[in-house]
Design an enzyme around this catalytic site. Structure first.
Site, mmCIF file in Angstrom:
data_model
loop_
_atom_site.group_PDB
_atom_site.id
_atom_site.type_symbol
_atom_site.label_atom_id
_atom_site.label_comp_id
_atom_site.label_asym_id
_atom_site.label_seq_id
_atom_site.Cartn_x
_atom_site.Cartn_y
_atom_site.Cartn_z
ATOM 1 C CG HIS A 2 -1.789 1.112 1.370
ATOM 2 N ND1 HIS A 2 -1.997 1.883 2.462
ATOM 3 C CD2 HIS A 2 -2.832 1.521 0.552
ATOM 4 C CE1 HIS A 2 -3.104 2.614 2.172
ATOM 5 N NE2 HIS A 2 -3.543 2.619 1.212
ATOM 6 N NE ARG A 3 -1.900 5.541 1.030
ATOM 7 C CZ ARG A 3 -2.581 6.419 2.160
ATOM 8 N NH1 ARG A 3 -1.801 7.118 2.930
ATOM 9 N NH2 ARG A 3 -3.725 6.115 2.417
ATOM 10 C CD GLU A 44 -2.929 2.168 -3.206
ATOM 11 O OE1 GLU A 44 -3.760 2.951 -3.444
ATOM 12 O OE2 GLU A 44 -1.946 2.564 -2.397
ATOM 13 C CG ASP A 88 -2.760 6.958 -3.416
ATOM 14 O OD1 ASP A 88 -3.998 6.464 -3.447
ATOM 15 O OD2 ASP A 88 -1.961 6.769 -2.764
ATOM 16 C CG HIS A 101 -3.423 9.234 0.490
ATOM 17 N ND1 HIS A 101 -3.986 9.931 1.247
ATOM 18 C CD2 HIS A 101 -4.133 8.078 0.182
ATOM 19 C CE1 HIS A 101 -5.094 9.289 1.551
ATOM 20 N NE2 HIS A 101 -5.206 8.163 0.828
ATOM 21 C CD GLU A 135 -7.364 5.703 -4.469
ATOM 22 O OE1 GLU A 135 -7.882 6.397 -4.233
ATOM 23 O OE2 GLU A 135 -6.499 4.884 -3.833
ATOM 24 C CE LYS A 144 -6.966 9.427 -2.247
ATOM 25 N NZ LYS A 144 -7.436 7.947 -1.622
ATOM 26 C CG ASP A 189 0.056 0.459 5.455
ATOM 27 O OD1 ASP A 189 -0.180 1.039 4.297
ATOM 28 O OD2 ASP A 189 -0.635 1.090 6.437
#
Length: 290
Positions: A39-40, A66, A68, A81, A149, A151, A278
């Site tokens: 995640h990120r 992943e 944003d 993000h 993503e 955003k 994460d």
């Protein structure tokens, strides 16, 4: 060698091996392993959405990352993000008179000056907010896969077309990437529908948890439904899997954001297809014993 580096290297080796261990798939009578998505980037171990977080995910053996994407005042796509620069950069110090420090109010050159790592820890001082071009290049360098993503698309008219154009220019819309290395997701159904209409071959994921009664209309343009783990149930996952997505395959479920072993094992037991985390090393270890 630093203890955390040793642990990360060990985890990467064990995690890669453990990913070969199957989880039973009750739908098809076969075994499958849920994907683990950083995640990120590996954002528990490096500042989120930076190239350092991509590198950390790669060091842990994580195939999926992943991130944003948003847009600067002068039209550059950047990876961050929040719609404000305040939380994850030193924008408040560098540009003290420009509250509330919205991404869309700053040029790419101004954002490139910001420190996006010191807030996380002194070891990451000087990390920058990457452009999307820089980010996909780093993901490609590590031969990873990308869950991208879009955003706040309501803030950036046309961002879907611009993002797809950049991905195409960087080689991410060829057959190999489209088959198993790229998914575009958003909380905004209209934005996701636009992505599907512009480039039907791109796999897409709708973030959130629509009512079961509404799932069929989203399956027209969404290959995945990606909810929070907090309200997920096996029945909901089964309802999603019962649908056929725009590419003629069952709609999948990637669940977020799972950072502990017990929850990882629980959602794997629901038959989810991916776990966004994460802490990819923690989830790997949990799933390897599931």
């Amino acid at each position: 060698m630093h203890a955390r580096v040793v642990a990360a290297m060990t985890t990467a080796v064990l995690g890669t091996v453990s990913f070969l261990l199957p989880v039973h798939d009750a739908r098809a009578g076969i075994s499958h392993q849920p994907s683990v998505i950083a995640h990120r980037g590996a954002s528990a171990y490096a500042p989120e959405n930076t190239l350092k977080a991509v590198d950390e995910a790669a060091a842990l053996g994580t195939l999926w990352v992943e991130n944003d994407v948003q847009r600067t005042k002068d039209g550059e796509l950047v990876v961050i993000h929040d719609d404000s620069l305040r939380r994850t950069t030193d924008a408040e110090e560098v540009f003290p008179g420009r509250a509330p420090w919205k991404v869309r109010d700053f040029t790419a050159a101004e954002i490139a000056r910001l420190d996006a790592g010191s807030w996380f820890g002194p070891a990451y001082a000087g990390a920058r907010v990457p452009t999307l071009k820089q980010y996909v290049a780093r993901v490609e360098h590590h031969r990873q896969k990308l869950l991208l993503e879009i955003k706040n698309p309501e803030l950036y008219p046309g961002i879907e077309q611009q993002t797809l154009k950049l991905l195409g220019n960087e080689g991410w819309l060829d057959r190999r990437h489209l088959a198993n290395r790229l998914i575009v997701q958003s909380f905004d159904a209209d934005s996701l529908r636009t992505v599907h209409e512009l480039k039907p071959a791109v796999r897409t994921g709708l973030l959130g948890m629509p009512a079961v009664a509404d799932l069929a209309r989203f399956a027209v343009f969404a290959d995945l439904i990606n909810p929070s783990y907090a309200s997920l149930s096996p029945a909901y996952v089964s309802a999603v899997h019962a649908l056929t997505g725009p590419h003629g395959k069952p709609v999948k479920v990637f669940v977020w954001t799972v950072d502990d072993a017990a929850t990882a094992r629980a959602v794997a037991g629901y038959d989810v297809d991916g776990v966004i985390t994460d802490k990819p090393d923690v989830v790997w270890r949990a799933l390897s014993g599931h």
